[in-house]
Write a protein that holds these residues in place. Structure first.
Motif, PDB file in Angstrom:
ATOM      1  N   ALA A  34      59.630  50.345  21.485  1.00  0.00           N
ATOM      2  CA  ALA A  34      59.396  49.241  22.762  1.00  0.00           C
ATOM      3  C   ALA A  34      59.406  49.857  24.027  1.00  0.00           C
ATOM      4  O   ALA A  34      59.739  51.235  24.189  1.00  0.00           O
ATOM      5  N   LEU A  35      58.710  49.348  25.144  1.00  0.00           N
ATOM      6  CA  LEU A  35      58.578  50.004  26.112  1.00  0.00           C
ATOM      7  C   LEU A  35      59.953  50.216  26.892  1.00  0.00           C
ATOM      8  O   LEU A  35      60.712  49.101  26.987  1.00  0.00           O
ATOM      9  N   GLU A  36      60.190  51.372  27.531  1.00  0.00           N
ATOM     10  CA  GLU A  36      61.740  51.405  28.160  1.00  0.00           C
ATOM     11  C   GLU A  36      61.656  50.645  29.518  1.00  0.00           C
ATOM     12  O   GLU A  36      60.573  50.297  30.107  1.00  0.00           O
ATOM     13  N   ALA A  37      62.595  50.246  29.935  1.00  0.00           N
ATOM     14  CA  ALA A  37      62.738  49.425  31.193  1.00  0.00           C
ATOM     15  C   ALA A  37      62.264  50.266  32.496  1.00  0.00           C
ATOM     16  O   ALA A  37      61.672  49.556  33.308  1.00  0.00           O
ATOM     17  N   SER A  38      62.262  51.594  32.493  1.00  0.00           N
ATOM     18  CA  SER A  38      61.999  52.528  33.531  1.00  0.00           C
ATOM     19  C   SER A  38      60.440  52.352  33.594  1.00  0.00           C
ATOM     20  O   SER A  38      59.802  52.135  34.626  1.00  0.00           O
ATOM     21  N   LEU A  39      59.769  52.393  32.219  1.00  0.00           N
ATOM     22  CA  LEU A  39      58.310  52.526  32.404  1.00  0.00           C
ATOM     23  C   LEU A  39      57.677  51.316  32.587  1.00  0.00           C
ATOM     24  O   LEU A  39      56.738  50.867  33.478  1.00  0.00           O
ATOM     25  N   SER A  40      58.456  50.189  32.017  1.00  0.00           N
ATOM     26  CA  SER A  40      57.863  48.725  32.259  1.00  0.00           C
ATOM     27  C   SER A  40      58.115  48.672  34.151  1.00  0.00           C
ATOM     28  O   SER A  40      57.211  47.779  34.573  1.00  0.00           O
ATOM     29  N   GLY A  41      59.137  48.989  34.596  1.00  0.00           N
ATOM     30  CA  GLY A  41      59.132  48.947  36.200  1.00  0.00           C
ATOM     31  C   GLY A  41      58.154  49.514  36.890  1.00  0.00           C
ATOM     32  O   GLY A  41      57.567  49.057  37.825  1.00  0.00           O
ATOM     33  N   ALA A  42      58.105  50.844  36.385  1.00  0.00           N
ATOM     34  CA  ALA A  42      56.810  51.600  36.893  1.00  0.00           C
ATOM     35  C   ALA A  42      55.526  50.937  36.788  1.00  0.00           C
ATOM     36  O   ALA A  42      54.753  50.955  37.969  1.00  0.00           O
ATOM     37  N   LEU A  43      55.239  50.462  35.723  1.00  0.00           N
ATOM     38  CA  LEU A  43      53.988  49.824  35.477  1.00  0.00           C
ATOM     39  C   LEU A  43      53.756  48.529  36.503  1.00  0.00           C
ATOM     40  O   LEU A  43      52.679  48.042  37.138  1.00  0.00           O
ATOM     41  N   ASP A  44      54.967  47.668  36.832  1.00  0.00           N
ATOM     42  CA  ASP A  44      55.128  46.473  37.569  1.00  0.00           C
ATOM     43  C   ASP A  44      54.668  46.874  39.014  1.00  0.00           C
ATOM     44  O   ASP A  44      54.095  46.260  39.702  1.00  0.00           O
ATOM     45  N   ASP A  45      55.372  48.037  39.536  1.00  0.00           N
ATOM     46  CA  ASP A  45      55.198  48.485  40.565  1.00  0.00           C
ATOM     47  C   ASP A  45      53.561  48.973  40.918  1.00  0.00           C
ATOM     48  O   ASP A  45      53.023  48.594  42.036  1.00  0.00           O
ATOM     49  N   ALA A  46      53.156  49.849  40.000  1.00  0.00           N
ATOM     50  CA  ALA A  46      51.744  50.189  40.029  1.00  0.00           C
ATOM     51  C   ALA A  46      50.644  49.135  40.231  1.00  0.00           C
ATOM     52  O   ALA A  46      49.817  48.969  41.127  1.00  0.00           O
ATOM     53  N   VAL A  47      50.968  48.253  39.222  1.00  0.00           N
ATOM     54  CA  VAL A  47      50.111  46.718  39.370  1.00  0.00           C
ATOM     55  C   VAL A  47      50.136  46.207  40.632  1.00  0.00           C
ATOM     56  O   VAL A  47      49.033  45.472  41.338  1.00  0.00           O
ATOM     57  N   MET A  48      51.329  45.951  41.303  1.00  0.00           N
ATOM     58  CA  MET A  48      51.570  45.432  42.378  1.00  0.00           C
ATOM     59  C   MET A  48      50.863  45.990  43.766  1.00  0.00           C
ATOM     60  O   MET A  48      50.328  45.314  44.437  1.00  0.00           O
ATOM     61  N   GLN A  49      51.070  47.325  43.596  1.00  0.00           N
ATOM     62  CA  GLN A  49      50.152  47.976  44.641  1.00  0.00           C
ATOM     63  C   GLN A  49      48.591  48.005  44.478  1.00  0.00           C
ATOM     64  O   GLN A  49      48.013  47.648  45.594  1.00  0.00           O
ATOM     65  N   VAL A  50      48.399  47.865  43.234  1.00  0.00           N
ATOM     66  CA  VAL A  50      46.743  47.678  42.890  1.00  0.00           C
ATOM     67  C   VAL A  50      46.302  46.355  43.443  1.00  0.00           C
ATOM     68  O   VAL A  50      45.245  46.064  44.049  1.00  0.00           O
ATOM     69  N   MET A  51      46.905  45.438  43.293  1.00  0.00           N
ATOM     70  CA  MET A  51      46.624  43.651  43.473  1.00  0.00           C
ATOM     71  C   MET A  51      46.741  43.820  45.065  1.00  0.00           C
ATOM     72  O   MET A  51      45.714  43.087  45.620  1.00  0.00           O
ATOM     73  N   GLU A  52      47.468  44.552  45.612  1.00  0.00           N
ATOM     74  CA  GLU A  52      47.656  44.354  46.922  1.00  0.00           C
ATOM     75  C   GLU A  52      46.426  45.064  47.771  1.00  0.00           C
ATOM     76  O   GLU A  52      45.796  44.601  48.831  1.00  0.00           O
ATOM     77  N   LEU A  53      45.949  45.969  47.311  1.00  0.00           N
ATOM     78  CA  LEU A  53      44.702  46.964  47.606  1.00  0.00           C
ATOM     79  C   LEU A  53      43.698  46.238  47.576  1.00  0.00           C
ATOM     80  O   LEU A  53      42.600  45.724  48.235  1.00  0.00           O
ATOM     81  N   VAL A  54      43.379  45.171  46.249  1.00  0.00           N
ATOM     82  CA  VAL A  54      42.231  44.546  45.885  1.00  0.00           C
ATOM     83  C   VAL A  54      42.071  43.305  46.641  1.00  0.00           C
ATOM     84  O   VAL A  54      41.083  42.960  46.997  1.00  0.00           O
ATOM     85  N   ASN A  55      43.373  42.631  47.120  1.00  0.00           N
ATOM     86  CA  ASN A  55      43.212  41.256  48.030  1.00  0.00           C
ATOM     87  C   ASN A  55      43.452  41.615  49.292  1.00  0.00           C
ATOM     88  O   ASN A  55      43.570  40.957  50.120  1.00  0.00           O
ATOM     89  N   ARG A  56      43.232  42.949  49.904  1.00  0.00           N
ATOM     90  CA  ARG A  56      43.429  43.179  51.133  1.00  0.00           C
ATOM     91  C   ARG A  56      42.480  42.492  52.227  1.00  0.00           C
ATOM     92  O   ARG A  56      43.066  41.908  53.395  1.00  0.00           O
ATOM     93  N   ASN A  57      41.439  42.276  51.841  1.00  0.00           N
ATOM     94  CA  ASN A  57      40.510  41.529  52.671  1.00  0.00           C
ATOM     95  C   ASN A  57      40.089  40.231  51.891  1.00  0.00           C
ATOM     96  O   ASN A  57      38.687  39.618  51.924  1.00  0.00           O
ATOM     97  N   ALA A  58      40.847  39.723  51.077  1.00  0.00           N
ATOM     98  CA  ALA A  58      40.407  38.559  50.442  1.00  0.00           C
ATOM     99  C   ALA A  58      40.024  37.315  51.351  1.00  0.00           C
ATOM    100  O   ALA A  58      39.060  36.605  50.829  1.00  0.00           O
ATOM    101  N   ARG A  59      40.698  37.163  52.203  1.00  0.00           N
ATOM    102  CA  ARG A  59      40.401  35.915  53.123  1.00  0.00           C
ATOM    103  C   ARG A  59      38.785  36.107  53.804  1.00  0.00           C
ATOM    104  O   ARG A  59      38.184  34.997  53.644  1.00  0.00           O
ATOM    105  N   VAL A  60      38.477  37.184  53.939  1.00  0.00           N
ATOM    106  CA  VAL A  60      37.234  37.387  54.677  1.00  0.00           C
ATOM    107  C   VAL A  60      35.988  37.382  53.602  1.00  0.00           C
ATOM    108  O   VAL A  60      34.969  36.570  53.411  1.00  0.00           O
ATOM    109  N   ARG A  61      36.406  37.524  52.555  1.00  0.00           N
ATOM    110  CA  ARG A  61      35.584  37.615  51.419  1.00  0.00           C
ATOM    111  C   ARG A  61      35.345  36.423  50.655  1.00  0.00           C
ATOM    112  O   ARG A  61      34.620  36.251  49.812  1.00  0.00           O
TER     113      ARG A  61
END
Length: 529
Positions: free
Chosen positions: A124-151
């Motif tokens: 099973a995924l360790e809690a540390s790896l699961s938390g690291a993936l959550d942080d990475a995905v959150m940063q990715v989505m923040e970059l993707v939606n940076r100009n969401a209102r304009v687009r």
């Protein structure tokens, strides 16, 4: 307004246990209702970590710009390559392997993770790896939606379908993720569809930070020292009780329950004499002796052996505690710990352990009073018989004692690092008492160490785990009593199976058996008939 003044109705008391890492929390100005101080501190600590993470990301970007300008201007870095290493632009080829041994393999995960770095390749995924993936995905989505209102569109994360991960200790962590996203278009023709995208991510390590710490401890003062301090105070002279001392000189109290196994105990005492007694290390050995019905003379022999060491090195260095009843490791460790004062540094050790002087230093430095306990990961040897037959270079043979594995051989063929073993531990007596100590009702093989480890995990103390290259658990045959508790019996059988031999060696033995390797052909022939 509800998103700005965020109301958490999903969880009791506004704990944000599961919804803390979410875009709503990131965008909100206030979080309500949060009335428990523990939850308030947790949210505050999390938001501070997010701010630190953003500052570190900005630092990496600046270092990359500095590195790029150095390249354009033809300058060389003067800090030993640290700025150059951190400032490398993202890429999967930042590290180039020069031979096959330097190739870093990828780990694959969807729900479980498949890795060659673990004896169980699927887990099973360790809690540390699961938390690291959550942080990475959150940063990715923040970059993707940076100009969401304009687009005129937003993209929401739904789940990770699968991914790959590898860790380069010199550079950082690489991820390849297959993301399932929800695309929402707000301008023009409105639409909502699911899309899949691959994300190639890298988390770069920062520069190495060295913190110099003077390891000290405050020894517990005796009654005589307290009386002397009072006389000095009355006489107007300065005196100190429990003054700070060098932690390298702190006394380690070895505590070892024992029942029978006299020859193994002789080997332990020879190692203890070489590492501790002859070197005049500040240590104390407390042996809790049980009577083993199957080895009636081992008890008296062990007492005689300890008394010889007492006469030679002093009774204050070695103490014998006689225990009654059926052998219980947890109760034996409690009896030994009771012979020590509250601020004593305890080392729970087994008779099968061989150690080097460097381990004593790690015990002292990694165990901190009121702050941290140390559960070293020891090297556990395989059964010498199959290993020595197939790979004799890992063994040393004696005329009378047969072949044994070399204690300093830490290769994967000779043994494995016992990542799920918690029996060897160091802690202070007061810290052990603060979590309730050992469960003395546990009788027989195992489980008492897992119970104590769980108590420390659930406490405010830090549990420090690391490979200790100075501790070796010498192989011994394991006999699992069928009358054991179901959980204990399962742990015993699994430990016995894991300690037999390395998986590649066992696989080669199976490959050498034609009847096993070709059984599918026989099965196909029987079906054809």
């Amino acid at each position: 307004m509800q998103q700005i003044l965020y109301q958490n109705y999903k969880e009791d008391k506004g704990s944000f246990k599961r919804t803390l890492k979410s875009k709503e929390v990131e965008r909100a100005v206030t979080l309500h209702p949060v009335k428990d101080p523990n939850y308030q501190y947790r949210i505050f600590n999390y938001l501070r970590s997010v701010s630190i993470l953003k500052q570190r990301q900005r630092q990496v970007q600046l270092l990359r710009e500095v590195h790029l300008m150095d390249q354009l201007l033809g300058h060389r870095t003067l800090d030993g390559g640290e700025t150059q290493r951190v400032g490398l632009m993202p890429g999967l080829n930042r590290f180039v392997a020069h031979d096959t041994d330097e190739v870093i393999p990828w780990e694959f995960f969807n729900k479980p993770i498949f890795s060659q770095f673990n004896n169980n390749p699927k887990r099973a995924l360790e809690a540390s790896l699961s938390g690291a993936l959550d942080d990475a995905v959150m940063q990715v989505m923040e970059l993707v939606n940076r100009n969401a209102r304009v687009r005129g569109r937003t993209i929401d994360f739904k789940e990770i379908l699968y991914g790959y991960r590898r860790v380069n200790p010199l550079v950082g962590t690489d991820y390849i993720l297959d993301l399932l996203l929800i695309y929402r278009k707000h301008k023009g023709r409105k639409m909502t569809v699911q899309v899949r995208r691959h994300a190639y991510l890298q988390q770069s390590f920062m520069q190495i930070e060295l913190i110099e710490e003077n390891p000290i401890f405050r020894p517990k003062a005796s009654v005589g020292e307290h009386v002397l301090h009072l006389f000095q105070k009355v006489a107007g002279r300065q005196g100190s009780v429990g003054a700070e001392q060098d932690k390298h000189k702190e006394v380690i109290h070895f505590i070892m329950p024992l029942a029978g196994r006299y020859k193994i105990f002789q080997r332990f005492m020879l190692n203890f004499e070489d590492v501790c007694l002859r070197r005049r290390e500040p240590v104390r050995l407390i042996v809790v002796l049980y009577v083993n019905p199957e080895e009636t003379d081992a008890y008296s022999k062990s007492v005689d052996l300890l008394q010889r060491y007492q006469r030679h090195y002093g009774a204050d260095r070695i103490e014998i505690v006689h225990a009654q009843g059926q052998f219980s490791r947890g109760r034996g460790l409690e009896l030994g710990a009771q012979r020590c004062h509250s601020d004593a540094l305890l080392f729970m050790v087994d008779v099968d352990i061989l150690m080097t002087p460097s381990s004593l230093t790690r015990i002292r430095l990694n165990t901190l009073l009121g702050r941290q306990v140390y559960f070293p990961i020891v090297f556990s040897q395989y059964d010498p018989q199959p290993v020595c037959e197939a790979q004799p270079q890992h063994c040393q043979c004696h005329a009378n004692e047969g072949c044994t594995l070399i204690p300093t051989d830490f290769s994967s063929s000779a043994g494995y690092w016992r990542q799920f073993g918690f029996g060897i531990a160091t802690m202070y007596r007061s810290d052990m008492l603060s979590v309730g100590g050992f469960d003395q009702s546990i009788v027989g093989w195992g489980k008492e160490d897992v119970d104590l480890y769980t108590k420390f995990i659930e406490s405010n103390l830090t549990v420090f785990r690391a490979v200790d290259p100075g501790m070796t658990h010498v192989f011994h045959a394991i006999t699992c009593d069928p009358s054991l508790d179901a959980a204990q019996l399962t742990m015993c059988v699994n430990s016995k199976a894991q300690s037999y031999a390395a998986a590649p060696l066992l696989a080669n033995q199976v490959y050498a058996m034609p009847d096993i390797m070709r059984r599918h052909e026989k099965h196909a022939l029987n079906i054809g008939r």
